[in-house]
Design a protein around this motif. Sequence first.
Motif, PDB file in Angstrom:
ATOM      1  N   GLY A 147       0.755  -1.175  -0.102  1.00 31.13           N
ATOM      2  CA  GLY A 147       0.080  -0.008   0.058  1.00 31.13           C
ATOM      3  C   GLY A 147       0.907   1.316   0.012  1.00 31.13           C
ATOM      4  O   GLY A 147       0.558   2.267  -0.624  1.00 31.13           O
ATOM      5  N   GLY A 178      -3.007   2.960   5.759  1.00 27.67           N
ATOM      6  CA  GLY A 178      -2.754   1.397   6.266  1.00 27.67           C
ATOM      7  C   GLY A 178      -4.438   0.874   6.370  1.00 27.67           C
ATOM      8  O   GLY A 178      -5.350   1.607   7.047  1.00 27.67           O
ATOM      9  N   GLY A 223      -4.961   9.121   5.207  1.00 22.67           N
ATOM     10  CA  GLY A 223      -4.692   8.618   3.738  1.00 22.67           C
ATOM     11  C   GLY A 223      -5.397   7.235   3.365  1.00 22.67           C
ATOM     12  O   GLY A 223      -4.779   6.097   3.228  1.00 22.67           O
ATOM     13  N   ALA A 235      -4.726   5.481  -2.217  1.00 24.42           N
ATOM     14  CA  ALA A 235      -3.677   6.228  -2.829  1.00 24.42           C
ATOM     15  C   ALA A 235      -4.367   7.372  -3.239  1.00 24.42           C
ATOM     16  O   ALA A 235      -3.758   8.581  -3.298  1.00 24.42           O
ATOM     17  CB  ALA A 235      -3.165   5.383  -3.792  1.00 24.42           C
ATOM     18  N   GLY A 269       6.426 -14.681   3.439  1.00 26.03           N
ATOM     19  CA  GLY A 269       7.454 -14.244   2.538  1.00 26.03           C
ATOM     20  C   GLY A 269       6.933 -12.654   2.174  1.00 26.03           C
ATOM     21  O   GLY A 269       5.781 -12.404   2.182  1.00 26.03           O
ATOM     22  N   LEU A 320      -5.505  -6.657  -5.791  1.00 26.65           N
ATOM     23  CA  LEU A 320      -4.824  -5.420  -4.978  1.00 26.65           C
ATOM     24  C   LEU A 320      -6.045  -4.626  -4.400  1.00 26.65           C
ATOM     25  O   LEU A 320      -5.912  -3.978  -3.403  1.00 26.65           O
ATOM     26  CB  LEU A 320      -4.119  -4.799  -5.953  1.00 26.65           C
ATOM     27  CG  LEU A 320      -3.354  -3.205  -5.583  1.00 26.65           C
ATOM     28  CD1 LEU A 320      -2.229  -3.844  -4.743  1.00 26.65           C
ATOM     29  CD2 LEU A 320      -2.787  -2.779  -6.865  1.00 26.65           C
TER      30      LEU A 320
HETATM   31  C1  B12 Z   1      -0.669  -8.947   2.014  1.00 29.62           C
HETATM   32  C2  B12 Z   1      -0.533  -9.205   3.431  1.00 29.62           C
HETATM   33  C3  B12 Z   1       0.568  -9.790   4.165  1.00 29.62           C
HETATM   34  C4  B12 Z   1       1.751  -9.948   3.477  1.00 29.62           C
HETATM   35  C5  B12 Z   1       2.550  -8.453   3.204  1.00 29.62           C
HETATM   36  C6  B12 Z   1       3.272  -8.393   2.178  1.00 29.62           C
HETATM   37  C7  B12 Z   1       4.339  -7.146   1.958  1.00 29.62           C
HETATM   38  N1  B12 Z   1       5.268  -7.208   2.084  1.00 29.62           N
HETATM   39  O1  B12 Z   1       3.550  -6.018   1.707  1.00 29.62           O
HETATM   40  C8  B12 Z   1       2.666 -10.863   4.217  1.00 29.62           C
HETATM   41  C9  B12 Z   1       2.115 -12.506   4.034  1.00 29.62           C
HETATM   42  C10 B12 Z   1       4.109 -10.791   4.165  1.00 29.62           C
HETATM   43  C11 B12 Z   1       1.913 -10.640   5.548  1.00 29.62           C
HETATM   44  C12 B12 Z   1       2.381 -10.893   6.952  1.00 29.62           C
HETATM   45  C13 B12 Z   1       1.950 -10.930   8.002  1.00 29.62           C
HETATM   46  N2  B12 Z   1       0.324 -10.390   8.036  1.00 29.62           N
HETATM   47 CO1  B12 Z   1      -0.372  -9.710   7.015  1.00 29.62          CO
HETATM   48  N3  B12 Z   1      -1.747  -8.969   5.585  1.00 29.62           N
HETATM   49  C14 B12 Z   1      -1.826  -8.723   4.326  1.00 29.62           C
HETATM   50  C15 B12 Z   1      -3.174  -8.280   3.821  1.00 29.62           C
HETATM   51  C16 B12 Z   1      -3.920  -9.627   3.248  1.00 29.62           C
HETATM   52  C17 B12 Z   1      -3.212  -7.483   2.691  1.00 29.62           C
HETATM   53  C18 B12 Z   1      -2.305  -6.120   2.773  1.00 29.62           C
HETATM   54  C19 B12 Z   1      -2.335  -5.195   1.566  1.00 29.62           C
HETATM   55  O2  B12 Z   1      -1.084  -5.345   0.969  1.00 29.62           O
HETATM   56  N4  B12 Z   1      -3.280  -4.586   1.111  1.00 29.62           N
HETATM   57  C20 B12 Z   1      -3.350  -4.062  -0.252  1.00 29.62           C
HETATM   58  C21 B12 Z   1      -2.942  -2.756  -0.235  1.00 29.62           C
HETATM   59  C22 B12 Z   1      -2.904  -1.839  -1.401  1.00 29.62           C
HETATM   60  O3  B12 Z   1      -3.670  -2.037   0.582  1.00 29.62           O
HETATM   61  P1  B12 Z   1      -3.473  -1.123   1.838  1.00 29.62           P
HETATM   62  O4  B12 Z   1      -1.919  -1.608   2.235  1.00 29.62           O
HETATM   63  O5  B12 Z   1      -4.472  -0.863   2.757  1.00 29.62           O
HETATM   64  O6  B12 Z   1      -2.986   0.432   1.399  1.00 29.62           O
HETATM   65  C23 B12 Z   1      -3.762   1.350   0.836  1.00 29.62           C
HETATM   66  C24 B12 Z   1      -4.228   2.305   1.668  1.00 29.62           C
HETATM   67  O7  B12 Z   1      -4.363   1.610   3.167  1.00 29.62           O
HETATM   68  C25 B12 Z   1      -3.515   3.469   1.809  1.00 29.62           C
HETATM   69  N5  B12 Z   1      -2.192   3.476   2.490  1.00 29.62           N
HETATM   70  C26 B12 Z   1      -1.412   2.460   3.095  1.00 29.62           C
HETATM   71  N6  B12 Z   1      -0.322   2.901   3.677  1.00 29.62           N
HETATM   72  C27 B12 Z   1      -0.414   4.212   3.633  1.00 29.62           C
HETATM   73  C28 B12 Z   1       0.772   5.301   4.002  1.00 29.62           C
HETATM   74  C29 B12 Z   1       0.289   6.594   4.040  1.00 29.62           C
HETATM   75  C30 B12 Z   1       1.216   7.645   4.361  1.00 29.62           C
HETATM   76  C31 B12 Z   1      -1.000   6.914   3.170  1.00 29.62           C
HETATM   77  C32 B12 Z   1      -1.100   8.302   2.925  1.00 29.62           C
HETATM   78  C33 B12 Z   1      -1.563   6.203   2.439  1.00 29.62           C
HETATM   79  C34 B12 Z   1      -1.669   4.557   2.924  1.00 29.62           C
HETATM   80  O8  B12 Z   1      -3.043   3.700   0.510  1.00 29.62           O
HETATM   81  C35 B12 Z   1      -2.906   2.159  -0.008  1.00 29.62           C
HETATM   82  C36 B12 Z   1      -3.202   2.333  -1.513  1.00 29.62           C
HETATM   83  O9  B12 Z   1      -4.671   2.519  -1.946  1.00 29.62           O
HETATM   84  C37 B12 Z   1      -3.696  -7.712   5.030  1.00 29.62           C
HETATM   85  C38 B12 Z   1      -5.214  -7.808   5.205  1.00 29.62           C
HETATM   86  C39 B12 Z   1      -5.794  -6.400   4.686  1.00 29.62           C
HETATM   87  N7  B12 Z   1      -7.121  -6.493   4.184  1.00 29.62           N
HETATM   88  O10 B12 Z   1      -5.466  -5.367   4.647  1.00 29.62           O
HETATM   89  C40 B12 Z   1      -3.120  -8.724   6.124  1.00 29.62           C
HETATM   90  C41 B12 Z   1      -2.925  -8.186   7.443  1.00 29.62           C
HETATM   91  C42 B12 Z   1      -2.498  -6.840   7.637  1.00 29.62           C
HETATM   92  N8  B12 Z   1      -1.873  -9.219   8.046  1.00 29.62           N
HETATM   93  C43 B12 Z   1      -2.038  -9.524   9.341  1.00 29.62           C
HETATM   94  C44 B12 Z   1      -1.093 -10.335   9.983  1.00 29.62           C
HETATM   95  C45 B12 Z   1      -1.555 -10.800  11.189  1.00 29.62           C
HETATM   96  C46 B12 Z   1       0.095 -10.709   9.547  1.00 29.62           C
HETATM   97  C47 B12 Z   1       1.059 -11.538  10.239  1.00 29.62           C
HETATM   98  C48 B12 Z   1       1.460 -11.301  11.614  1.00 29.62           C
HETATM   99  C49 B12 Z   1       0.932 -13.125   9.909  1.00 29.62           C
HETATM  100  C50 B12 Z   1       1.715 -14.178  10.349  1.00 29.62           C
HETATM  101  N9  B12 Z   1       1.095 -14.711  11.492  1.00 29.62           N
HETATM  102  O11 B12 Z   1       2.975 -14.069  10.217  1.00 29.62           O
HETATM  103  C51 B12 Z   1       2.252 -11.328   9.169  1.00 29.62           C
HETATM  104  C52 B12 Z   1       3.080  -9.978   9.894  1.00 29.62           C
HETATM  105  C53 B12 Z   1       4.677  -9.806   9.818  1.00 29.62           C
HETATM  106  C54 B12 Z   1       4.776  -8.383  10.446  1.00 29.62           C
HETATM  107  N10 B12 Z   1       5.767  -8.378  11.197  1.00 29.62           N
HETATM  108  O12 B12 Z   1       4.457  -7.359   9.866  1.00 29.62           O
HETATM  109  C55 B12 Z   1      -3.180  -9.016   9.855  1.00 29.62           C
HETATM  110  C56 B12 Z   1      -2.943  -7.766  11.045  1.00 29.62           C
HETATM  111  C57 B12 Z   1      -3.870  -7.953  12.282  1.00 29.62           C
HETATM  112  C58 B12 Z   1      -3.696  -7.144  13.085  1.00 29.62           C
HETATM  113  N11 B12 Z   1      -2.898  -7.589  14.395  1.00 29.62           N
HETATM  114  O13 B12 Z   1      -4.102  -5.925  13.193  1.00 29.62           O
HETATM  115  C59 B12 Z   1      -4.165  -8.525   8.659  1.00 29.62           C
HETATM  116  C60 B12 Z   1      -4.877  -7.402   8.812  1.00 29.62           C
HETATM  117  C61 B12 Z   1      -4.887  -9.795   8.271  1.00 29.62           C
HETATM  118  C62 B12 Z   1      -6.124  -9.883   9.408  1.00 29.62           C
HETATM  119  N12 B12 Z   1      -7.366  -9.348   8.976  1.00 29.62           N
HETATM  120  O14 B12 Z   1      -5.896 -10.392  10.283  1.00 29.62           O
HETATM  121  N13 B12 Z   1       0.626 -10.176   5.426  1.00 29.62           N
END
Ligand code: B12
Lengths: 218, 457
Positions: free
Chosen positions: A105, A179, A196, A199, B228, B297
Motif C-alpha cells: 500500500g 494502512g 490517507g 492512494a 514471505g 490488489l
Molecule cells: C498481504 C498481507 C501480508 C503480506 C505482506 C506482504 C508485503 N510485504 O507487503 C505478508 C504475507 C508478508 C503478511 C504478513 C503478516 N500479516 Co498480513 N496482511 C496482508 C493483507 C492480506 C493485505 C495487505 C495489503 O497489501 N493490501 C493491499 C494494499 C494496496 O492496501 P493497503 O495496504 O491498505 O494500502 C492502501 C491504503 O491503506 C493506503 N495506505 C497504506 N499505507 C499508507 C501510508 C500513507 C502515508 C498513506 C497516505 C496511505 C497509505 O493507500 C494504499 C493504496 O490504496 C492484510 C489484510 C488486509 N485486508 O489489509 C493482512 C494483515 C495486515 N496481516 C495481518 C497479519 C496478522 C500478518 C502476520 C502477523 C501473519 C503471521 N502470522 O505471520 C504477518 C506480519 C509480519 C509483520 N511483522 O509485519 C493482519 C494484521 C492483524 C492486526 N494485528 O491488526 C491483517 C490485517 C490480516 C487480518 N485481517 O488479520 N501479510
Amino acid sequence: MSNMESLVEAVKAGEEEDAVTYVKAVIEEGHEVVNIVASLTDGMREVGDAFGKMELFLPEMVMAADAMTAAMDELKPLIEASAAGMVAKGTVVIGTVEGDVHVIGKEIVVRMLRANGFEVHDLGYNVNTLDFIKKAIEVKADIIGASALMSTTMPNQRELVKLLTEMGCRDDYHVIIGGAPVTQPWVEEIGADSWGENAAKSIEILEGIAEKIGKNNV
Amino acid sequence: MYRLWQILDRANTGPFCEVEDFNKKIFMPKLKEVIKKYGIKYDPDHPVSDDDDVADRVWQAACELFLEVGVLNVDTHRRIIIEESELKEALYHAPGRYLVGEGKDARWWQDRCPEDSAPPFCIFSGDITCDEEIFLPMTVAYCQEPLADGVCASILEESMGLKIKAGSPVELAGVTEHAMSLRQAAKLVGRPGMFLVAVGTALSAMAQVAVSNDQWGVRYTDARLIGGLSELNIENDAMNKIAHCMNYGCFIGNLTGSIYGGYAGRAEGVAVLETAYHLMGLTIYQANFQQSFPFHLHFTSNSGREMLWLISVTHQAVSRNSRILSTSNGFLNAGSGTEMVLYEAAAHGLTSTVSGGHLWETAVARNKTRNYATPLEARLACEVGHSVARQGMTRTQANEIVNRLLAEYEENIATAPQGKMFQECYDLKTAQPTSWYEDMFGEVKKKVAAMGVDFVY
Ligand code: B12
C-alpha cells in the motif's frame, strides 16, 4: 500527433526511450519548460486515475513513472535555468512503521506521489519512529507519511506524533497516516493531520497541502 | 538441516542487489519473458481450468523464474540463488505425507492431484483479529467443526486489556494468551491433540520463539506460518523463525500471497509467481506446506473469476508436478451472514479441491475488519470440497458449476455487503450459529446441491 502529444503518450505507455526522444524534440521546438512539465503531469494524473479505476496496474504504473523520470532528467538543466524556479510540490518522508513488514500500500502511494511531482524519501518498512523524524529534519520535509497495517503496529503512528510534539517540531510537518486498519477517529485520537484512506485520496489531500504551503506551481 | 545453513549463508554472500532494481530489472522482466516463452494465457471462460498442458507450462515457467531470479534478502540486499540440482533434490525428498497433531486427534496430511477422490485436508481459520472477550468462544466454534483437520485461531489486538504492541512485553503476554486459549478451546471440544497453526498474534521472531512449549503452547506436532515478503523478498527475522522452527521440530507453513495488480501484473503472472512461491517455500523456508493466498490488489479477495482461474492453475501446476502440500486460502468479498459470502466460499472450495489443493477456509469481508468471520463460511467451502472429491467431479464439471456460482455474485464484487460480526452470527454462550444464519446456510447449500454438488451429508 504533435511531438508534445507523442511525448505524453510515450510516458503513459511507459516507453522510456520514446519519451526521451520526444522530450528532446519538444525542447528543440522551443516549448516553455513549464508547459512541458504540465503536460507530463497531466499524463501521469491520467495514469493514476486509470489505476484507481483498475484499468491498469502496478507494473504499468512503474513503467510510466520511469518514463516520466527519464523525460524529467532531460528537462532538469532547463528547469534549473528557468526563471520560474520550479520546485517539487512538497517533500515527503514516508515509511512503514516499526514491527510492520506490509509495504504494498505504501509503495503505491510512493509511486503516485512521485508521479504527481512530489519529492519522496521512502524509508522502506520496519522504520523506527526517530528515523522518520531525523530524515524529515535532514531533508527539510513538509510531510511525513506513516503506514501501519496492524493493530499491533498502529501504536507507532501515535508514537510518531508524540515524539514530534516532544521534540518541539510537530508544527513543521503535515502528518498523514494510512494502512487498512487506520480510520478517521484514530487520526483524531492520536493527533495526526490526515487519513490517507487510499492512494487517490492521499494524493488529493497532499495536493491541497502543497497548495497551502505555496508549492503547487507545476 | 545441512541445506538450511548453506542457504542462509547465501543471504550474506549472494549477488548484491537493491530492492528497486530487483523488482524492475530482474523480477518483472523475467516474469514477462517466461509468460511469453511458455505461452501462458488467462482464459475467462474457464475459472476452473481443465488444461493439463497450461498447468505444466506454468510449472516450467515458475521453475525458470525462481532459479534465475532467486529471492532477495532485503536486510542484506543480497539474492539467495538456488541451483537447479538443489531444487531437484528438494523436490525428490519432499515427503508428500505428514502425520500432524497427536494422539487420537492426529491426522494424515497427504498430497493430492487434480480430480483426486481423496478429500482435501481442511484447516479452519477466520484469519482476522477479534475482541479479547470473544477469543475463546470464537476459537471453540472453529475447533468443533467436524471437518476441521486443523485450526488457526483469530488474532488478538489486546491482552488483559492492554493494547498489544509488536516487540513489546505485551506482545509476549498476548501470544501466551493466544496459545493457551487455543489449546484450551481444542481441549474443551474434546480434541486436545488437534493440529494447530499458531500463533498469528506473534509478529516478531522473539514472540514466536516464546510460544514453543509442549505443555501449553505450540507443540512440535503443530505448525506455524512464516511469511514471505512481496514479491520474492525475505528478511532476516523470517530466517530466525525458520531456524527456530527447524530446531524445535514443528511444521512450517510458508505464507505467501502474490498480488493481482501488483508487480506480478495480472492472472498469468500471478499464477506463475504463486507457483514459484511453492519452490521458495520448499527450498528456502524449509516449509512442510505452502499457505497460498493470492489476492486482488483493490479488493483484497480471491473469489473473482480471474482469481479462481489462477488459483486453479497454480494448484494444478503444483499438484501435478510435485508432492508439495499446499493450502488454498479463501479471501472473500462479502461478510458473514450474507448469501453472497456462502456462494463465494463454495466457489473457492470447489475450484481449489478439483485442482489438487488443500483448503484453508476462510477470510471474509476483504479480511479487513475485526470480528468479521465465522466458521460457517468455512464449513460450506469444506463440505463442498469433501463432497466433490468423493463424487469424483472432473474439472470440466466443476467449471460449469463455478460459472453458475459466479453468476450469483460476480457483479457484486465491488459493492459486496460487509455482513455481520461473529457475535451477531453466533451465540457466544454455546458457540453455535444463530438459527437465522443456519437457515440461510441450509438454503444456499440446497441451491449449490441443485447445481450438481452431491453433498455427503
Ligand atoms: C498481504 C498481507 C501480508 C503480506 C505482506 C506482504 C508485503 N510485504 O507487503 C505478508 C504475507 C508478508 C503478511 C504478513 C503478516 N500479516 Co498480513 N496482511 C496482508 C493483507 C492480506 C493485505 C495487505 C495489503 O497489501 N493490501 C493491499 C494494499 C494496496 O492496501 P493497503 O495496504 O491498505 O494500502 C492502501 C491504503 O491503506 C493506503 N495506505 C497504506 N499505507 C499508507 C501510508 C500513507 C502515508 C498513506 C497516505 C496511505 C497509505 O493507500 C494504499 C493504496 O490504496 C492484510 C489484510 C488486509 N485486508 O489489509 C493482512 C494483515 C495486515 N496481516 C495481518 C497479519 C496478522 C500478518 C502476520 C502477523 C501473519 C503471521 N502470522 O505471520 C504477518 C506480519 C509480519 C509483520 N511483522 O509485519 C493482519 C494484521 C492483524 C492486526 N494485528 O491488526 C491483517 C490485517 C490480516 C487480518 N485481517 O488479520 N501479510
